[in-house]
Design an enzyme around this catalytic site. Sequence first.
Site, PDB file in Angstrom:
ATOM      1  N   GLU A  58       0.884  -1.172   0.000  1.00  0.00           N
ATOM      2  CA  GLU A  58       0.000   0.000   0.000  1.00  0.00           C
ATOM      3  C   GLU A  58       0.917   1.216   0.000  1.00  0.00           C
ATOM      4  OE1 GLU A  58      -3.088   0.187  -0.391  1.00  0.00           O
ATOM      5  OE2 GLU A  58      -3.852  -1.802   0.097  1.00  0.00           O
ATOM      6  N   CYS A  72      -2.139   9.164   2.675  1.00  0.00           N
ATOM      7  CA  CYS A  72      -1.826   8.598   1.360  1.00  0.00           C
ATOM      8  C   CYS A  72      -2.849   9.033   0.316  1.00  0.00           C
ATOM      9  CB  CYS A  72      -1.762   7.083   1.451  1.00  0.00           C
ATOM     10  SG  CYS A  72      -3.229   6.338   2.171  1.00  0.00           S
ATOM     11  N   GLU A  96       4.862  12.911  -4.906  1.00  0.00           N
ATOM     12  CA  GLU A  96       4.139  12.949  -3.636  1.00  0.00           C
ATOM     13  C   GLU A  96       4.929  13.793  -2.640  1.00  0.00           C
ATOM     14  OE1 GLU A  96       4.088   9.478  -1.017  1.00  0.00           O
ATOM     15  OE2 GLU A  96       1.924   9.733  -0.825  1.00  0.00           O
TER      16      GLU A  96
HETATM   17  P1  NAD Z   1       8.526   4.789   4.519  1.00  0.00           P
HETATM   18  O1  NAD Z   1       8.383   3.965   3.292  1.00  0.00           O
HETATM   19  O2  NAD Z   1       9.717   5.628   4.686  1.00  0.00           O
HETATM   20  O3  NAD Z   1       8.458   3.858   5.824  1.00  0.00           O
HETATM   21  C1  NAD Z   1       7.394   2.976   6.068  1.00  0.00           C
HETATM   22  C2  NAD Z   1       7.887   1.828   6.915  1.00  0.00           C
HETATM   23  O4  NAD Z   1       8.868   1.108   6.171  1.00  0.00           O
HETATM   24  C3  NAD Z   1       8.564   2.240   8.224  1.00  0.00           C
HETATM   25  O5  NAD Z   1       8.237   1.310   9.229  1.00  0.00           O
HETATM   26  C4  NAD Z   1      10.040   2.139   7.882  1.00  0.00           C
HETATM   27  O6  NAD Z   1      10.856   1.889   9.000  1.00  0.00           O
HETATM   28  C5  NAD Z   1      10.030   0.950   6.951  1.00  0.00           C
HETATM   29  N1  NAD Z   1      11.184   0.876   6.043  1.00  0.00           N
HETATM   30  C6  NAD Z   1      11.949   1.889   5.564  1.00  0.00           C
HETATM   31  N2  NAD Z   1      12.940   1.392   4.786  1.00  0.00           N
HETATM   32  C7  NAD Z   1      12.794   0.052   4.770  1.00  0.00           C
HETATM   33  C8  NAD Z   1      13.497  -1.009   4.153  1.00  0.00           C
HETATM   34  N3  NAD Z   1      14.571  -0.796   3.390  1.00  0.00           N
HETATM   35  N4  NAD Z   1      13.055  -2.264   4.338  1.00  0.00           N
HETATM   36  C9  NAD Z   1      11.963  -2.507   5.087  1.00  0.00           C
HETATM   37  N5  NAD Z   1      11.274  -1.544   5.729  1.00  0.00           N
HETATM   38  C10 NAD Z   1      11.673  -0.280   5.566  1.00  0.00           C
HETATM   39  O7  NAD Z   1       7.177   5.625   4.572  1.00  0.00           O
HETATM   40  P2  NAD Z   1       6.780   6.743   5.611  1.00  0.00           P
HETATM   41  O8  NAD Z   1       7.512   7.970   5.278  1.00  0.00           O
HETATM   42  O9  NAD Z   1       6.884   6.185   6.992  1.00  0.00           O
HETATM   43  O10 NAD Z   1       5.217   6.900   5.279  1.00  0.00           O
HETATM   44  C11 NAD Z   1       4.750   7.746   4.320  1.00  0.00           C
HETATM   45  C12 NAD Z   1       4.444   6.992   3.046  1.00  0.00           C
HETATM   46  O11 NAD Z   1       3.483   5.971   3.307  1.00  0.00           O
HETATM   47  C13 NAD Z   1       3.812   7.870   1.992  1.00  0.00           C
HETATM   48  O12 NAD Z   1       4.381   7.582   0.746  1.00  0.00           O
HETATM   49  C14 NAD Z   1       2.344   7.469   2.027  1.00  0.00           C
HETATM   50  O13 NAD Z   1       1.644   7.727   0.846  1.00  0.00           O
HETATM   51  C15 NAD Z   1       2.444   6.021   2.337  1.00  0.00           C
HETATM   52  N6  NAD Z   1       1.183   5.514   2.901  1.00  0.00           N
HETATM   53  C16 NAD Z   1       0.382   4.732   2.110  1.00  0.00           C
HETATM   54  C17 NAD Z   1      -0.826   4.263   2.597  1.00  0.00           C
HETATM   55  C18 NAD Z   1      -1.720   3.402   1.742  1.00  0.00           C
HETATM   56  O14 NAD Z   1      -2.593   2.738   2.302  1.00  0.00           O
HETATM   57  N7  NAD Z   1      -1.545   3.353   0.432  1.00  0.00           N
HETATM   58  C19 NAD Z   1      -1.232   4.595   3.903  1.00  0.00           C
HETATM   59  C20 NAD Z   1      -0.395   5.389   4.677  1.00  0.00           C
HETATM   60  C21 NAD Z   1       0.818   5.841   4.161  1.00  0.00           C
END
Ligand code: NAD
Length: 485
Positions: free
Chosen positions: A257, A291, A389
């Site tokens: 997601e 998101c 984004e």
């Molecule tokens: P992010 O991708 O930086 O981090 C999300 C999670 O992934 C965190 O727990 C982080 O520690 C982990 N992560 C980071 N690098 C990783 C790796 N190499 N391997 C495994 N895990 C890793 O995202 P964010 O900044 O925390 O959240 C914002 C983003 O989330 C935005 O792009 C937003 O659109 C998206 N989002 C999407 C939805 C949806 O349902 N489509 C809902 C909420 C947020």
Amino acid sequence: MSVQTTVDELRARPGTGDTIAIIDPVTEEQFAEFTDGGAAAVDEAVGRARESFESGVWQHLPQAARAKVLWRIADLLEARAGELAELDSLNTGMPLAQAEHNINAAVEFFQYFSGWCTKVNGTAFDIRQSGGLMGADLSVHAYTLKEPVGVVGLIVPWNGPAFNAAAKLAPALAAGCSSVLKPAEETPLSALVFEQVLAEAGVPDGVVNIVNGYGHTAGQALVDHPGVDKIAFTGSTEVGKKIVQGAAGNLKRVMLELGGKSPVLIYDDADLASAIPAAAMAIFRHSGQACVAGSRVFVQRGVYDQVVEGFATLAGKLRYGGPSEDNRAHSGPLISEKQLHRVLGYIDGGKQEGAEVVVGGHRLDRKGWFVHPTVFAQVRPEMRIYQEEIFGPVVAVTPFDTDDEVIPLANDSTYGLSAAVWTRDISHAHSLARRLDAGQVTLNCQVVWNPDVPFGGFKQSGWGYENGHLGLDGYLRSKTVFAQL
Ligand code: NAD
């Protein structure tokens, strides 16, 4: 339990990596810290999850008993809703009312998926084939068995900590999976309450395991781990791509997601009294850190000036503040200093590329990582503020004349998470829903959600679904059995 007890518990958890500070985005002051669990904690957690899965202690529990446990989780979360909301609002800076709304949603996830525990069934087939191996006609009874996929890694972002954790834990538990949950490093607090609630509700030891740490350490270790059968991830598209690469090692299943750059279409005949505040709040609330935030707004020329003015007026009136401030804030800050600089970087880039700042375009003159809600006009499709984004309170407003002009513009994005249409012509609205290239289209409303309605992105907004029977299906595998009669 008080906030301080949870903070102390977090600090006391063992780990092998760096110390990670948790900063209050409203005061910019550190209020907690914890040790990165790293690959070692992940390995141990996956081992516990595997053992619990193979033992059958959860996956083979009578379905009705499993359903009861899920409902009990919902009850216990509801009983501790005040505490959970306080933790999430402290951790993210979001207003308490918004955090409470999120906790209600978390409760609803468990109530909804509790009902599925007794309804996981395959399909039966009655088959007659001519010319079998021995040349004889065959009469075959075939059926599918729905089984839990196994050990699942659940990786969630910071923008709705309890909400995002519940969205994954509830279907994973309903399906009979064992799991390892990695909360975002910025927001680990409410997950600790989940851990207690799950144990108290009767989830056996080892079925759900929480590991805290950075994404590139603990998160990546979970993605790379050969003992994990599936990763369910919510977060950025950039990290989503890393997850696809990491998952290749043992070809684990992946559900993603991801991000969005969602278009909003406002027509001349829209009910502007509803459309303007709804569309504006869909990007300004939670400082745009949603998101499905509608960050590209297309307005039919007849009402363009009115909509831009409406957005600007509302942006000027919004109260921003922290959960403990006495101003009944509509929205909190951005999550981190890094995110603040990222958002300000996009705003500066937009200005340099020639977009017009109608309102905002700067940081708020106060402590905390607050950015003034910002409306850009004169935005061209090649600009970064139009394509990427931002995840901040920044919207690009563009005029259009006809459907044939606006649909290609709306669909011109690498993302395909959500789209919205505002028009009083209902038949027109439904026909537009078919032409918009997004996993979710909202007509005369925005940011609508329900646990029984599937949600998933197209294009680089994701793979698979959350919510509803499709959401449950992602945690199940289908085995086919043929029996000759
Ligand atoms: P992010 O991708 O930086 O981090 C999300 C999670 O992934 C965190 O727990 C982080 O520690 C982990 N992560 C980071 N690098 C990783 C790796 N190499 N391997 C495994 N895990 C890793 O995202 P964010 O900044 O925390 O959240 C914002 C983003 O989330 C935005 O792009 C937003 O659109 C998206 N989002 C999407 C939805 C949806 O349902 N489509 C809902 C909420 C947020």
